[in-house]
Design a protein around this motif. Structure first.
Motif, PDB file in Angstrom:
ATOM      1  N   SER A  32       0.817  -1.213   0.000  1.00 14.75           N
ATOM      2  CA  SER A  32       0.000   0.000   0.000  1.00 14.75           C
ATOM      3  C   SER A  32       0.851   1.263   0.000  1.00 14.75           C
ATOM      4  O   SER A  32       0.333   2.359  -0.236  1.00 14.75           O
ATOM      5  CB  SER A  32      -0.930   0.005   1.215  1.00 14.75           C
ATOM      6  OG  SER A  32      -0.178   0.058   2.422  1.00 14.75           O
ATOM      7  N   GLN A  33       2.148   1.124   0.247  1.00 12.45           N
ATOM      8  CA  GLN A  33       3.036   2.281   0.231  1.00 12.45           C
ATOM      9  C   GLN A  33       3.292   2.701  -1.213  1.00 12.45           C
ATOM     10  O   GLN A  33       3.580   1.866  -2.074  1.00 12.45           O
ATOM     11  CB  GLN A  33       4.359   1.945   0.928  1.00 12.45           C
ATOM     12  CG  GLN A  33       4.210   1.511   2.374  1.00 12.45           C
ATOM     13  CD  GLN A  33       5.534   1.100   2.978  1.00 12.45           C
ATOM     14  OE1 GLN A  33       6.592   1.559   2.577  1.00 12.45           O
ATOM     15  NE2 GLN A  33       5.470   0.210   3.966  1.00 12.45           N
ATOM     16  N   TRP A  34       3.253   3.991  -1.459  1.00  9.83           N
ATOM     17  CA  TRP A  34       3.383   4.475  -2.835  1.00  9.83           C
ATOM     18  C   TRP A  34       4.745   4.168  -3.417  1.00  9.83           C
ATOM     19  O   TRP A  34       4.869   3.883  -4.607  1.00  9.83           O
ATOM     20  CB  TRP A  34       3.122   5.985  -2.878  1.00  9.83           C
ATOM     21  CG  TRP A  34       4.088   6.810  -2.091  1.00  9.83           C
ATOM     22  CD1 TRP A  34       3.966   7.222  -0.805  1.00  9.83           C
ATOM     23  CD2 TRP A  34       5.347   7.314  -2.559  1.00  9.83           C
ATOM     24  NE1 TRP A  34       5.066   7.958  -0.420  1.00  9.83           N
ATOM     25  CE2 TRP A  34       5.925   8.040  -1.483  1.00  9.83           C
ATOM     26  CE3 TRP A  34       6.035   7.240  -3.762  1.00  9.83           C
ATOM     27  CZ2 TRP A  34       7.177   8.656  -1.587  1.00  9.83           C
ATOM     28  CZ3 TRP A  34       7.271   7.866  -3.871  1.00  9.83           C
ATOM     29  CH2 TRP A  34       7.825   8.560  -2.802  1.00  9.83           C
ATOM     30  N   ARG A  35       5.805   4.201  -2.591  1.00 12.95           N
ATOM     31  CA  ARG A  35       7.133   3.940  -3.150  1.00 12.95           C
ATOM     32  C   ARG A  35       7.285   2.478  -3.576  1.00 12.95           C
ATOM     33  O   ARG A  35       7.971   2.190  -4.561  1.00 12.95           O
ATOM     34  CB  ARG A  35       8.221   4.309  -2.144  1.00 12.95           C
ATOM     35  CG  ARG A  35       8.259   3.488  -0.871  1.00 12.95           C
ATOM     36  CD  ARG A  35       9.462   3.908  -0.024  1.00 12.95           C
ATOM     37  NE  ARG A  35       9.610   3.099   1.172  1.00 12.95           N
ATOM     38  CZ  ARG A  35       9.032   3.368   2.324  1.00 12.95           C
ATOM     39  NH1 ARG A  35       8.267   4.443   2.433  1.00 12.95           N
ATOM     40  NH2 ARG A  35       9.213   2.590   3.370  1.00 12.95           N
ATOM     41  N   ILE A  36       6.633   1.551  -2.862  1.00  8.82           N
ATOM     42  CA  ILE A  36       6.699   0.140  -3.259  1.00  8.82           C
ATOM     43  C   ILE A  36       5.927  -0.067  -4.552  1.00  8.82           C
ATOM     44  O   ILE A  36       6.377  -0.795  -5.455  1.00  8.82           O
ATOM     45  CB  ILE A  36       6.139  -0.752  -2.140  1.00  8.82           C
ATOM     46  CG1 ILE A  36       6.958  -0.580  -0.858  1.00  8.82           C
ATOM     47  CG2 ILE A  36       6.136  -2.207  -2.574  1.00  8.82           C
ATOM     48  CD1 ILE A  36       8.412  -0.974  -0.993  1.00  8.82           C
ATOM     49  N   ARG A  37       4.776   0.578  -4.669  1.00  8.26           N
ATOM     50  CA  ARG A  37       4.003   0.452  -5.905  1.00  8.26           C
ATOM     51  C   ARG A  37       4.768   1.005  -7.097  1.00  8.26           C
ATOM     52  O   ARG A  37       4.767   0.414  -8.192  1.00  8.26           O
ATOM     53  CB  ARG A  37       2.668   1.169  -5.754  1.00  8.26           C
ATOM     54  CG  ARG A  37       1.733   0.527  -4.731  1.00  8.26           C
ATOM     55  CD  ARG A  37       0.409   1.262  -4.665  1.00  8.26           C
ATOM     56  NE  ARG A  37      -0.507   0.630  -3.732  1.00  8.26           N
ATOM     57  CZ  ARG A  37      -1.749   1.049  -3.506  1.00  8.26           C
ATOM     58  NH1 ARG A  37      -2.209   2.121  -4.148  1.00  8.26           N
ATOM     59  NH2 ARG A  37      -2.527   0.416  -2.653  1.00  8.26           N
ATOM     60  N   LEU A  38       5.445   2.115  -6.896  1.00  2.00           N
ATOM     61  CA  LEU A  38       6.239   2.690  -7.983  1.00  2.00           C
ATOM     62  C   LEU A  38       7.392   1.764  -8.364  1.00  2.00           C
ATOM     63  O   LEU A  38       7.717   1.614  -9.550  1.00  2.00           O
ATOM     64  CB  LEU A  38       6.774   4.061  -7.574  1.00  2.00           C
ATOM     65  CG  LEU A  38       5.756   5.207  -7.539  1.00  2.00           C
ATOM     66  CD1 LEU A  38       6.440   6.502  -7.091  1.00  2.00           C
ATOM     67  CD2 LEU A  38       5.119   5.399  -8.915  1.00  2.00           C
ATOM     68  N   LEU A  39       8.020   1.140  -7.366  1.00  2.24           N
ATOM     69  CA  LEU A  39       9.113   0.220  -7.651  1.00  2.24           C
ATOM     70  C   LEU A  39       8.632  -0.984  -8.449  1.00  2.24           C
ATOM     71  O   LEU A  39       9.290  -1.419  -9.403  1.00  2.24           O
ATOM     72  CB  LEU A  39       9.771  -0.243  -6.345  1.00  2.24           C
ATOM     73  CG  LEU A  39      10.693   0.754  -5.642  1.00  2.24           C
ATOM     74  CD1 LEU A  39      11.220   0.152  -4.349  1.00  2.24           C
ATOM     75  CD2 LEU A  39      11.847   1.134  -6.549  1.00  2.24           C
ATOM     76  N   VAL A  40       7.508  -1.541  -8.048  1.00  3.42           N
ATOM     77  CA  VAL A  40       6.967  -2.688  -8.780  1.00  3.42           C
ATOM     78  C   VAL A  40       6.647  -2.293 -10.221  1.00  3.42           C
ATOM     79  O   VAL A  40       6.988  -3.016 -11.180  1.00  3.42           O
ATOM     80  CB  VAL A  40       5.708  -3.231  -8.077  1.00  3.42           C
ATOM     81  CG1 VAL A  40       5.036  -4.305  -8.925  1.00  3.42           C
ATOM     82  CG2 VAL A  40       6.068  -3.802  -6.697  1.00  3.42           C
ATOM     83  N   LEU A  41       6.004  -1.155 -10.386  1.00  5.80           N
ATOM     84  CA  LEU A  41       5.665  -0.696 -11.732  1.00  5.80           C
ATOM     85  C   LEU A  41       6.925  -0.463 -12.561  1.00  5.80           C
ATOM     86  O   LEU A  41       6.995  -0.862 -13.734  1.00  5.80           O
ATOM     87  CB  LEU A  41       4.848   0.596 -11.628  1.00  5.80           C
ATOM     88  CG  LEU A  41       4.213   1.112 -12.929  1.00  5.80           C
ATOM     89  CD1 LEU A  41       3.185   0.121 -13.449  1.00  5.80           C
ATOM     90  CD2 LEU A  41       3.571   2.480 -12.701  1.00  5.80           C
ATOM     91  N   ALA A  42       7.928   0.156 -11.960  1.00  6.63           N
ATOM     92  CA  ALA A  42       9.165   0.433 -12.689  1.00  6.63           C
ATOM     93  C   ALA A  42       9.893  -0.848 -13.071  1.00  6.63           C
ATOM     94  O   ALA A  42      10.415  -0.966 -14.187  1.00  6.63           O
ATOM     95  CB  ALA A  42      10.076   1.319 -11.840  1.00  6.63           C
TER      96      ALA A  42
END
Length: 451
Positions: A32-42
Motif C-alpha cells: 500500500s506504500q506508494w514507493r513500493i508500488r512505484l518500484l513494482v511498476l518500474a
C-alpha cells in the motif's frame, strides 16, 4: 444469578494470530506504500523499454558483458540488465524493502498495537520477513521478465554467442538466462537479510536503509582488488558475477555453486541474528533507538566469523592458481577458434572445425617484464591458427584487458582483414566482425579440462 454474571464477564484468552493472517496484513501494508508500488511498476516496465531502446541504437554498451551482442539477439538484453541490476538495482531495491521493515514501526510508534493484535514477536518477525521476501521476488521477476520481453520483441529469438565464442541456440540461451537470474537471487537474499538485520538493530535510525547498498558497494570494490581467489569466492557478492561461467563450454559450475552457497549462508545467518535481536528488544521503551553494542557483538562478529571460516574452507577444498598465463592463452585460443568459424560462415568460406584450426595463443604481460599472471590491461597475445591445405599459419594480435574476476576484453590489433576492423564485408553488406573485439572469461578455479 451471581454465578451467571461472573461467567458472562470472564475474559476469553485467545492464542496468537496465525502467521498466514499476519503475513497477509504485512504484505497489504507493504504494497500500500506508494514507493513500493512505484518500484513494482518500474521493475515490470522500465527494463523492457530500456533494452528495446538500447537495442535500436547504433551505439551499444560494449563495455558491459554481452552488450556488444544486443543487435544480434534478444537474449543479450536480460544479461546486460542482470549486470546492471547486480551492481546497482538489486542492492537499492533490497534497501527500500527490507531495510525499513522494522524501522518503520519504531518511527511510527506502532509496536504496542501490533503486539496486542498478533501477541507473538516470533510471528511478527516471520510475517514481516515473508512479506519482504515476497515483494523482493516480485521485483526481481519484473526485472528479468521485462528485460527478456523487451529484448525478444525488439531484436528477436536469435542464437547467443557465449563467453568462449561458441554459439548457443535460442533454447539453450533461454535456459542459461533463466539460471543466471535464479543464481542472482541468492546474493539478493543475502542483501535483504542484511537489510532486515540493520532495520532491527538500528531502530528508527535511517542508517539501516543504507546497509545493503553499502555492503554491496564494499563487495564490488573487493572484487576489483587483487585478492586471493578464496577470499573473492567467500564474499556473497561474487554470485552476482559467477553466473558468467554458465556461458562457457564446459560450464564453470564450481564458482557459481560456491557463490550461491556462500550467499545463502549469509542470508540464513543474518536472518537468524535479526530474529535474535528482535526477540531480545524492549518493546515497552518508546525511545528505543537500536541495540547499540549488542548490534556489533550479535550482528557483525558472527558474519565476520562466517567469512573467515568460508575463506578457510574454500582454500582447503579448492585448487586455484588464479589468473595465469596458461589460462589466459587457453581461454583466448578457445574463444578465437569459435569466433573464427562464425566469421567463416559470415564470409561464406569453406567450413572448418576447431580441430582443423589447431588454434593456439602466446601471451605476455608487461612485455615479459613482470610476473606473467594476474589482472591488468597490459596483456598482449598472438593467436596462431591453421587452415586445411594452407602451408602457412595465420596470426592475429590482440590486446587484452583482464579483470580481477577473470573476465577479459580482447581488442583486435591486426591484421585488418582478420581482426583489425569492426566490420567485415559480406555478400549481403557490411556486418559486425566477431573477431574485432570480444569478451572472454578465465576460470579462477582449476576445475575444467586443460585440453
Amino acid at each position: 444469578m451471581t454465578t451467571t454474571v461472573a461467567a458472562a464477564v470472564t475474559p476469553v484468552h485467545s492464542g496468537p494470530a496465525p502467521v498466514s493472517r499476519s503475513y497477509r496484513f504485512e504484505l497489504v501494508k507493504l504494497v500500500s506504500q506508494w514507493r513500493i508500488r512505484l518500484l513494482v511498476l518500474a521493475c515490470w516496465i522500465a527494463p523492457g523499454l530500456f533494452v528495446a531502446g538500447v537495442s535500436g541504437q547504433s551505439t551499444l554498451p560494449s563495455d558491459t558483458l554481452f552488450g556488444r551482442w544486443m543487435h544480434a539477439t534478444g537474449w543479450a538484453g536480460p544479461l546486460v540488465m542482470l549486470g546492471f541490476a547486480g551492481t546497482w538495482a538489486l542492492p537499492l531495491l533490497t534497501s527500500v524493502v527490507a531495510g525499513d521493515m522494522f524501522a518503520a514501526e519504531d518511527r511510527l510508534g506502532t509496536w504496542r498495537h501490533l503486539l496486542v493484535a498478533v501477541r507473538s514477536p516470533r510471528r511478527i518477525f516471520a510475517a514481516k520477513a515473508l512479506a519482504g521476501l515476497t515483494v523482493i521476488l516480485l521485483l526481481v521477476a519484473g526485472l528479468a521478465c521485462s528485460s527478456t520481453v523487451g529484448g525478444l520483441a525488439s531484436v528477436g529469438n536469435q542464437p547467443l554467442v557465449g563467453l568462449d565464442g561458441h554459439l548457443l541456440t535460442p533454447s539453450d540461451a533461454a535456459g542459461k538466462v533463466l539460471l543466471a537470474w535464479v543464481a542472482a537471487l541468492a546474493p539478493t537474499l543475502a542483501l535483504a537479510a542484511i537489510g532486515l538485520l540493520g532495520s532491527v538493530a538500528l531502530g528508527r535510525s535511517p542508517t539501516g536503509l543504507l546497509l545493503p547498498p553499502l555492503v554491496a558497494l564494499g563487495m564490488q570494490v573487493a572484487q576489483m582488488l587483487p585478492l586471493p581467489v578464496a577470499v573473492r569466492l567467500a564474499l556473497p557478492g561474487y554470485a552476482f558475477i559467477s553466473w558468467n561461467g554458465l556461458f562457457t563450454t564446459p560450464v564453470q559450475l564450481a564458482p557459481l555453486l560456491i557463490g550461491v552457497a556462500v550467499s545463502l549462508a549469509w542470508a540464513v545467518l543474518a536472518t537468524v541474528l535479526a530474529h535474535l535481536l528482535f526477540l531480545r528488544r524492549d518493546f515497552t521503551n518508546l525511545a528505543y533507538d537500536g541495540a547499540g553494542r549488542r548490534a556489533f557483538t550479535v550482528g557483525v562478529l558472527p558474519l565476520a566469523a562466517l567469512t573467515v571460516l568460508t575463506v578457510a574452507g574454500i582454500a582447503v577444498a579448492t585448487d586455484s592458481t588464479g589468473i595465469t598465463q596458461a589460462k589466459v592463452q587457453r581461454s583466448l585460443a578457445t574463444a578465437f577458434a569459435h569466433l573464427y568459424r562464425l566469421q567463416t560462415e559470415q564470409l561464406h568460406r569453406p567450413a572448418v572445425t576447431e580441430a582443423q584450426l589447431r588454434t593456439s595463443a602466446a601471451c605476455t604481460k608487461s612485455d615479459g617484464q613482470a610476473a606473467q599472471q594476474g589482472a591488468g590491461n597490459d596483456w598482449r597475445c598472438v593467436v596462431t591458427w591453421h587452415l586445411p591445405g594452407v602451408p602457412v599459419a595465420g596470426t592475429a594480435v590482440y590486446q587484452l584487458d583482464v579483470g580481477s574476476d577473470g573476465r577479459f576484453v580482447a581488442d583486435g590489433d591486426g591484421p585488418k582483414e582478420v581482426n583489425g576492423y569492426f566490420l567485415v564485408r559480406t555478400s549481403t553488406g557490411d556486418a559486425p566482425n566477431p573477431l574485432w573485439q570480444f569478451d572472454g572469461n578465465v576460470e579462477l578455479l582449476d576445475t575444467t579440462s586443460k585440453g
